[in-house]
Motif scaffolding. Structure first.
Motif, PDB file in Angstrom:
ATOM      1  N   GLY A  25      40.618  52.313  34.434  1.00  0.00           N
ATOM      2  CA  GLY A  25      41.087  53.347  33.323  1.00  0.00           C
ATOM      3  C   GLY A  25      41.634  54.214  32.889  1.00  0.00           C
ATOM      4  O   GLY A  25      41.379  54.382  31.334  1.00  0.00           O
ATOM      5  N   VAL A  26      42.371  54.009  33.273  1.00  0.00           N
ATOM      6  CA  VAL A  26      44.340  54.149  32.706  1.00  0.00           C
ATOM      7  C   VAL A  26      44.767  53.520  31.031  1.00  0.00           C
ATOM      8  O   VAL A  26      44.897  53.778  30.017  1.00  0.00           O
ATOM      9  N   LEU A  27      43.511  51.849  31.446  1.00  0.00           N
ATOM     10  CA  LEU A  27      43.719  50.989  29.679  1.00  0.00           C
ATOM     11  C   LEU A  27      42.646  51.727  28.742  1.00  0.00           C
ATOM     12  O   LEU A  27      42.855  51.498  27.841  1.00  0.00           O
ATOM     13  N   VAL A  28      41.864  52.737  29.308  1.00  0.00           N
ATOM     14  CA  VAL A  28      40.446  53.404  28.173  1.00  0.00           C
ATOM     15  C   VAL A  28      41.572  54.658  27.877  1.00  0.00           C
ATOM     16  O   VAL A  28      41.075  54.305  27.047  1.00  0.00           O
ATOM     17  N   GLU A  29      41.857  54.974  28.745  1.00  0.00           N
ATOM     18  CA  GLU A  29      42.826  56.506  28.370  1.00  0.00           C
ATOM     19  C   GLU A  29      43.948  55.907  27.281  1.00  0.00           C
ATOM     20  O   GLU A  29      44.290  56.614  26.198  1.00  0.00           O
ATOM     21  N   ARG A  30      44.670  54.320  28.057  1.00  0.00           N
ATOM     22  CA  ARG A  30      44.850  54.509  26.625  1.00  0.00           C
ATOM     23  C   ARG A  30      44.969  54.009  25.342  1.00  0.00           C
ATOM     24  O   ARG A  30      45.854  53.967  24.552  1.00  0.00           O
ATOM     25  N   TRP A  31      44.045  52.910  25.268  1.00  0.00           N
ATOM     26  CA  TRP A  31      43.873  52.771  24.362  1.00  0.00           C
ATOM     27  C   TRP A  31      42.005  53.091  23.761  1.00  0.00           C
ATOM     28  O   TRP A  31      42.083  52.226  22.589  1.00  0.00           O
ATOM     29  N   GLY A  32      42.048  53.077  23.945  1.00  0.00           N
ATOM     30  CA  GLY A  32      40.370  54.354  23.487  1.00  0.00           C
ATOM     31  C   GLY A  32      39.229  53.906  24.343  1.00  0.00           C
ATOM     32  O   GLY A  32      39.885  52.613  25.403  1.00  0.00           O
ATOM     33  N   TYR A  33      38.220  54.341  23.681  1.00  0.00           N
ATOM     34  CA  TYR A  33      37.112  53.851  24.431  1.00  0.00           C
ATOM     35  C   TYR A  33      36.224  52.423  24.288  1.00  0.00           C
ATOM     36  O   TYR A  33      35.739  51.565  25.450  1.00  0.00           O
ATOM     37  N   GLY A  34      36.247  52.057  22.564  1.00  0.00           N
ATOM     38  CA  GLY A  34      35.807  51.273  22.593  1.00  0.00           C
ATOM     39  C   GLY A  34      36.213  50.054  22.944  1.00  0.00           C
ATOM     40  O   GLY A  34      35.367  49.114  23.974  1.00  0.00           O
ATOM     41  N   ARG A  35      37.127  49.193  22.287  1.00  0.00           N
ATOM     42  CA  ARG A  35      37.691  47.788  22.736  1.00  0.00           C
ATOM     43  C   ARG A  35      38.085  47.436  24.356  1.00  0.00           C
ATOM     44  O   ARG A  35      37.340  46.551  24.834  1.00  0.00           O
ATOM     45  N   PRO A  36      38.348  48.060  24.826  1.00  0.00           N
ATOM     46  CA  PRO A  36      38.381  48.070  26.325  1.00  0.00           C
ATOM     47  C   PRO A  36      37.441  47.572  27.102  1.00  0.00           C
ATOM     48  O   PRO A  36      36.651  46.705  27.785  1.00  0.00           O
ATOM     49  N   PHE A  37      36.133  48.833  27.266  1.00  0.00           N
ATOM     50  CA  PHE A  37      35.038  49.304  27.799  1.00  0.00           C
ATOM     51  C   PHE A  37      33.721  47.502  27.618  1.00  0.00           C
ATOM     52  O   PHE A  37      33.237  47.046  28.400  1.00  0.00           O
ATOM     53  N   TRP A  38      34.183  47.310  25.970  1.00  0.00           N
ATOM     54  CA  TRP A  38      32.819  46.432  25.694  1.00  0.00           C
ATOM     55  C   TRP A  38      33.358  44.612  25.697  1.00  0.00           C
ATOM     56  O   TRP A  38      32.632  44.073  25.912  1.00  0.00           O
ATOM     57  N   VAL A  39      35.147  44.905  25.935  1.00  0.00           N
ATOM     58  CA  VAL A  39      34.937  43.555  26.072  1.00  0.00           C
ATOM     59  C   VAL A  39      34.831  43.302  27.882  1.00  0.00           C
ATOM     60  O   VAL A  39      34.187  43.010  27.934  1.00  0.00           O
ATOM     61  N   GLY A  40      35.074  44.313  28.584  1.00  0.00           N
ATOM     62  CA  GLY A  40      34.918  43.864  29.911  1.00  0.00           C
ATOM     63  C   GLY A  40      33.631  43.838  30.210  1.00  0.00           C
ATOM     64  O   GLY A  40      32.591  43.389  31.355  1.00  0.00           O
ATOM     65  N   SER A  41      32.647  45.163  29.504  1.00  0.00           N
ATOM     66  CA  SER A  41      30.420  44.811  29.458  1.00  0.00           C
ATOM     67  C   SER A  41      30.522  43.031  29.140  1.00  0.00           C
ATOM     68  O   SER A  41      29.300  43.008  29.493  1.00  0.00           O
ATOM     69  N   LEU A  42      30.931  42.652  28.328  1.00  0.00           N
ATOM     70  CA  LEU A  42      31.056  41.329  27.652  1.00  0.00           C
ATOM     71  C   LEU A  42      31.826  40.292  28.672  1.00  0.00           C
ATOM     72  O   LEU A  42      30.319  40.332  29.091  1.00  0.00           O
ATOM     73  N   ALA A  43      32.433  40.561  29.422  1.00  0.00           N
ATOM     74  CA  ALA A  43      32.832  40.145  30.098  1.00  0.00           C
ATOM     75  C   ALA A  43      32.149  39.384  31.927  1.00  0.00           C
ATOM     76  O   ALA A  43      31.660  38.477  32.267  1.00  0.00           O
ATOM     77  N   VAL A  44      31.245  40.791  31.996  1.00  0.00           N
ATOM     78  CA  VAL A  44      30.460  41.067  33.382  1.00  0.00           C
ATOM     79  C   VAL A  44      29.362  39.927  32.975  1.00  0.00           C
ATOM     80  O   VAL A  44      28.518  39.928  34.189  1.00  0.00           O
ATOM     81  N   ALA A  45      28.818  40.819  31.682  1.00  0.00           N
ATOM     82  CA  ALA A  45      27.573  39.899  31.423  1.00  0.00           C
ATOM     83  C   ALA A  45      27.363  38.244  31.017  1.00  0.00           C
ATOM     84  O   ALA A  45      26.644  37.800  32.147  1.00  0.00           O
ATOM     85  N   VAL A  46      28.488  38.031  30.512  1.00  0.00           N
ATOM     86  CA  VAL A  46      28.937  36.426  30.649  1.00  0.00           C
ATOM     87  C   VAL A  46      28.690  35.975  32.423  1.00  0.00           C
ATOM     88  O   VAL A  46      28.059  34.780  31.923  1.00  0.00           O
ATOM     89  N   ALA A  47      29.359  36.801  33.148  1.00  0.00           N
ATOM     90  CA  ALA A  47      29.826  36.438  34.367  1.00  0.00           C
ATOM     91  C   ALA A  47      29.057  36.243  35.565  1.00  0.00           C
ATOM     92  O   ALA A  47      28.266  35.197  35.543  1.00  0.00           O
TER      93      ALA A  47
END
Length: 530
Positions: free
Chosen positions: A172-194
């Motif tokens: 959550g701190v990374l989302v606050e620091r870098w914004g919503y788009g990049r960290p969230f969708w990178v994490g979502s893609l990693a979870v989907a692949v996993a």
């Protein structure tokens, strides 16, 4: 700057003594209420569940399937917790400042660390307290279902909750620091692949769930998973500690403003405004996407084209719709062997299908919030509501059809037939608008004020109507094991009723009708009740 910051914070500590004492009293009162609930409700319920589990009352086919699917369901549940934490950070976040701090301290030349790190420390403490409690309860529920011994399961569940909570704070701190788009969708893609490749050993979610899976009797190197999850949580907290002072002032300002708006709308019971405020940052990120389908050449394809383009530009809706549809298919497969819980599983099946439809009718919901979006379209508002049912209906039919082919049961055929009713119920909820004041005020009866009941019925009338019409047919189909013309006709009739209700709700909202249906019914029924 550090000296100036220390002097400023020392002055504020002295000036805020009374407010700190008031907050401590409020916190003590919250702790008292939680303890009261635990003593009089949670502990007796857990004790009764333990006695039922000891007798084997819950050791049925559903419990066995729950235990058997734990190696992949536990990591996915942990991953879902992490993703929800990141979504929450888009508008709230672990590091939050109040409005006085926002307006008076952030513009000053002060060091950010002493101002923001205590708030991060408080968020870590909350996660360290709440996460293990929730995880221990889930592990205890697995024991009641016959998965293993109570103490190992509770300890393993507490560990999973602790690690997931602390890792979520860091994300959550990374989302606050870098914004919503990049960290969230990178994490979502990693979870989907996993999830598609190797869910148990694919990341923090799999490592945290490994002790719980081992305690449930599936074995595995749980010590390695516990060690890796501990290292991951510690690394996430270290990164969060270094990133918190670097959070931009614009992000802190946006979250403080949104938090105040959400609080005000919740006190006013305006859930639509609450939802709009929460989704504001994510919608802004989605609006910057340039996904576009080819323009249609026929007029009747215009609204479906707009709806499909809007969903593609906000893929989270498609993902959640697919997840809820998969949950509906899975629950429908459990219904024939659910025994005494067959009614509950049937209702949950349709509830999951309704939630999938609700995710896909988002264009209609946006249009109900802003009538200007439909100004240039060659349809009335009621007809436009029916056009908004095309894309959700097709997508939901395709998703549930894949599940019906996979399972091949009559219950899944009935679930397919219930799609028009579910989409119609979602349209009713999408076009409900703001709750009228007379609904909340209610009326006085010998049994008390009707306001709370009217508010619940007003908010849930869409899903309640869809469940009331479709659940009996689905339950009969599951019990009899056959799906015929009569059941199909009933479900199609239910779909026509719900779609017609959605059309009339949209027309009433567009026409500005001030009196609600519930208010008119109340005015007619109260004289009869005396």
């Amino acid at each position: 700057m550090r000296a100036s910051t220390d002097r400023t914070l020392a002055f504020l500590r002295a000036a805020r003594v009374s407010s700190r004492q008031e907050r401590r009293k409020n916190s003590a009162y919250v702790v008292y209420l939680v303890a009261l609930f635990a003593v009089f409700w949670a502990v007796p319920l857990l004790a009764a569940a333990a006695r039922a589990g000891g007798r084997g009352d819950w050791h049925g086919e559903t419990a066995r399937q729950l235990t058997a699917t734990l190696p992949w369901s536990a990591p996915l549940l942990t991953a879902l917790v992490l993703l929800l934490t990141m979504r929450n950070a888009a508008w709230r976040g672990p590091v939050r400042v109040d409005l006085p701090t926002l307006h008076w301290l952030l513009p000053l030349p002060l060091a950010r660390g002493p101002l923001l790190l205590p708030r991060l420390r408080a968020a870590v403490l909350r996660s360290a307290l709440v996460g293990p409690v929730v995880g221990a309860v889930l592990g205890y529920v697995l024991y009641v279902a016959g998965a293993g011994a109570p103490v190992p399961l509770a300890v393993a569940g507490a560990w999973a909750g602790l690690v997931a909570g602390l890792t979520g704070v860091g994300a959550g701190v990374l989302v606050e620091r870098w914004g919503y788009g990049r960290p969230f969708w990178v994490g979502s893609l990693a979870v989907a692949v996993a999830a598609a490749v190797l869910p148990l050993w694919s990341g923090p979610w799999g490592w945290a769930a490994q002790p719980l899976v081992a305690a449930a009797g599936h074995g595995g190197p749980w010590a390695v998973g516990a060690g890796l999850s501990a290292v991951c949580a510690a690394g996430a907290l270290v990164v969060a500690w270094r990133s918190a002072p670097l959070i931009p002032a614009a992000e802190l300002r946006s979250r403080a403003t949104l938090a105040s708006q959400v609080t005000a709308s919740l006190f006013a019971l305006d859930l639509r405004q609450t939802r709009a405020a929460v989704r504001g940052p994510r919608r802004g990120w989605a609006a910057r996407q340039r996904v576009r389908l080819p323009m249609p050449r026929r007029r009747w394809l215009l609204v479906p084209w707009r709806d499909a383009t809007g969903l593609l530009r906000e893929p989270g809706r498609l993902v959640w719709g697919a997840l809820w549809a998969a949950a509906a298919v899975w629950l429908c497969g459990l219904a024939p062997d659910a025994g005494r819980g067959q009614v509950a599983v049937t209702v949950l099946t349709l509830g999951a299908g309704y939630l999938a439809a609700a995710q896909l009718v988002e264009p209609a919901r946006l249009e109900s919030d802003d009538f200007r979006r439909a100004t240039g379209l060659p349809y009335t508002f009621g007809a436009l509501a029916l056009w908004h049912a095309v894309v959700p209906g097709v997508l939901l039919l395709l998703g549930l059809a894949a599940g019906a082919i996979l399972y091949g049961t009559s219950g899944h055929l009935a679930l397919l037939g219930a799609v028009p009713a579910l989409v119609g119920g979602a349209l009713v909820s999408a076009y409900r608008g703001a709750m009228p004041v007379e609904v909340l005020i209610g009326g006085e009866t010998p049994m008390g004020n009707t306001g709370p009941l009217q508010a619940v019925l007003w908010y849930g009338r869409g899903v309640a109507g869809a469940l009331a019409l479709a659940a009996p047919c689905l339950l009969v189909t599951v019990r009899q094991g056959g799906f015929g013309v009569g059941e199909l006709g009933w479900l199609l009739l239910a779909g026509l009723v719900m779609l017609g209700w959605g059309r009339s709700t949209a027309r009433r909202l567009r026409g500005g009708r001030r009196r609600s249906v519930l208010g008119a019914a109340r005015d007619r029924l109260l004289p009869l009740l005396g």
